[in-house]
Write an enzyme that holds these catalytic residues in place. Sequence first.
Site, PDB file in Angstrom:
ATOM      1  N   ASP A   1       0.839  -1.194   0.000  1.00  0.00           N
ATOM      2  CA  ASP A   1       0.000   0.000   0.000  1.00  0.00           C
ATOM      3  C   ASP A   1       0.879   1.252   0.000  1.00  0.00           C
ATOM      4  O   ASP A   1       1.728   1.425   0.875  1.00  0.00           O
ATOM      5  CB  ASP A   1      -0.897  -0.025   1.248  1.00  0.00           C
TER       6      ASP A   1
ATOM      7  N   GLU B   1      -8.238   8.879   5.861  1.00  0.00           N
ATOM      8  CA  GLU B   1      -7.055   8.303   6.505  1.00  0.00           C
ATOM      9  C   GLU B   1      -6.694   9.058   7.788  1.00  0.00           C
ATOM     10  O   GLU B   1      -7.567   9.541   8.501  1.00  0.00           O
ATOM     11  CB  GLU B   1      -5.909   8.214   5.504  1.00  0.00           C
TER      12      GLU B   1
HETATM   13  C1  BGC Z   1      -4.722   3.635   1.125  1.00  0.00           C
HETATM   14  C2  BGC Z   1      -5.323   2.463   0.382  1.00  0.00           C
HETATM   15  C3  BGC Z   1      -5.589   2.832  -1.046  1.00  0.00           C
HETATM   16  C4  BGC Z   1      -4.299   3.328  -1.680  1.00  0.00           C
HETATM   17  C5  BGC Z   1      -4.425   3.657  -3.153  1.00  0.00           C
HETATM   18  C6  BGC Z   1      -3.565   4.290   0.371  1.00  0.00           C
HETATM   19  O1  BGC Z   1      -3.215   5.493   0.945  1.00  0.00           O
HETATM   20  O2  BGC Z   1      -4.285   3.220   2.400  1.00  0.00           O
HETATM   21  O3  BGC Z   1      -6.501   2.045   1.025  1.00  0.00           O
HETATM   22  O4  BGC Z   1      -6.126   1.748  -1.739  1.00  0.00           O
HETATM   23  O5  BGC Z   1      -3.872   4.491  -0.983  1.00  0.00           O
HETATM   24  O6  BGC Z   1      -5.078   4.833  -3.396  1.00  0.00           O
END
Ligand code: BGC
Length: 628
Positions: free
Chosen positions: A324, A518
């Site tokens: 990730d 987030e």
């Molecule tokens: C997130 C993921 C996401 C990824 C791609 C990350 O910051 O934790 O959930 O799928 O970004 O956008």
Amino acid sequence: MRILLTLIKLVLPVVVVSVGFFLIMFFDLFSSKSEAVNPSEDALYLDSSQSIEARVVDLLSYMTLEEKIGQMALVEQNSLEALEDVSGYKLGALLSGSGSKPEVNTPAGWKDMIDAYQAQARSTRLGIPLLYGSDAIHGHAHVPGATVFPHAIGLGAGNNPKLVKAIAQATRDDLLLTGVNWNYAPNLDQPRDIRWGRVYEAYSDDPELVSKLGVAYVEGLQESPEENKISVLATLKHYIGVGSMAWGSSYNKDYKIDQGKVEPNEDLLYSHYLPPYKEGIDAGALSVMIGLNSWGDKKMVLEDRLLKDVLKDELGFKGFTVSDWYGVHEGRRNIFWATVTAINSGVDMLMLPFDYQKFTRHLKIANRLGLVSDERIDDAVGRILYAKFALGLFDDIEESAIPISLVDVEHQALARQAVAESLVLLKNEGALPIRNDVRHIRVAGSAADNIGQQMGAWSIEWQGVDGNWPRGTSILDGIVARAPVGMKVDYDLLGDFATGARKADIGIAIVGEPPYAEGFGDVPYPILYEEDLQAIKNLQATSEKVIVIIVSGRPLLIEREVDSWDALVAAWLPGSEGAGVADVLFGAKPFTGTLPLPWPRTAEQLPLTAEGETADGTTVLFPRYFGL
Ligand code: BGC
């Protein structure tokens, strides 16, 4: 002497690797380890009647090291230095990180952009198509016009797998129209702490409910009219234990709990964290995203036992793991070693998301130095190719039409139904449903007329759009449209209605949180804002009864206020179809939702245990699965 020996033991490998590194950089980097063998036009891997396993083996046999390394790279499309880098670096996958869109953000803009990338990939010697990923976690919500469904927490409240499957199918259809073949959903996290900024991305803290809805989502998204094929690749995320990080343990200095530490616990691993993955894998999911959390002191991308022994061997996962965002680079201070260790720990594809040039160089050197074996690379690439064959990417290369719009009345009706089913009635002292003989309603609050707020983040932009995004129906619009002739509806954001005048029969306060994504949503006290609390008070002064509707990504701490409210509804983050709220308020549909996680009373109760017990032993305000 011992010190000297230890020093030599520590320093020698670094010296050897560094010297090797530079020798390879200067003399060998651009030469191929193996001569490229060109496949014939009727190569086995191009024959769709062959088994996927046989096609993978055949294709791998033609691939050079560079071609294999390219397959392991997942690059954020905005960071491509040139379109031709897709073919030049033989990239295997691209993504639009949340908020990363084509120059013209329309369905056609998306399709054109992705088609151009695919054309580059197909122009390479072996013509291996790209995976193109996006976070369509509540519909294809970064594209204007697409229906935005409730965030996962609302679907958890709805507890209806059939509906979740239908939503995943609708999302699949929108993704396919724009050329996206990979979705970073479903989310299988289990939030235990409402201070976390990602509670709403999860269905529930109950592994059984998470499994049930996760499976429904995988089925809907991947379902294909062709046998043994999948339509859009699902991703189970974030592996593993995410939702149980400790407050204050975040690796990210700007966050508090997101990307934090999970206390290793074998019992919980098997009783709670793993079951939804097991079921998602059995349902056919072929990609798993590795969390940004740590398992104890070890970053997840380095947890070789959990990645290899548990996920791949015990659970029998034959798809690929993807890291990730900066996950791999955060594994160790030195990014060369970080890359080597993560791949050897079981990461198959690296979301870079920017540094693809360095990655391809590093992995090539690591392989030449014997630090990452040919077998490990073949295993990773074989898994990625397996997913590509399962998607039929090598088979259906007919041009599909450029989409004009994603506006779809059936999707909107589905979303409206999902909104209605997601509402949880937590308190009602004779205010609901709103009777037809009510003459006057007053509406106030930050979320009443704010489609951006009701959609939440991961909509158009990563952090969402706070304000009245023009596409969709606000909750207020829905109330106005539902109110029968003769029922007056007044609205003021702050509830600033003239006092002294006759009281309205009903006040509806639609309050909540502005969008966040987030760690930006990590807060020590998730409470209502002062303006919203004032709007509620204003309504109480000017209405006989007040219904409070909370539009939020998580339960909020409302212990001090809730007693004075006549009714309370949790509406979560309903998405673009706010009319679903009025359907239930006015009794056209019943309240059926229940809390997908316990609703705490105070911050001292946090975090909750896996069984939903509080940290200080006191009782929560409303238990899990409560709903009137
Ligand atoms: C997130 C993921 C996401 C990824 C791609 C990350 O910051 O934790 O959930 O799928 O970004 O956008």
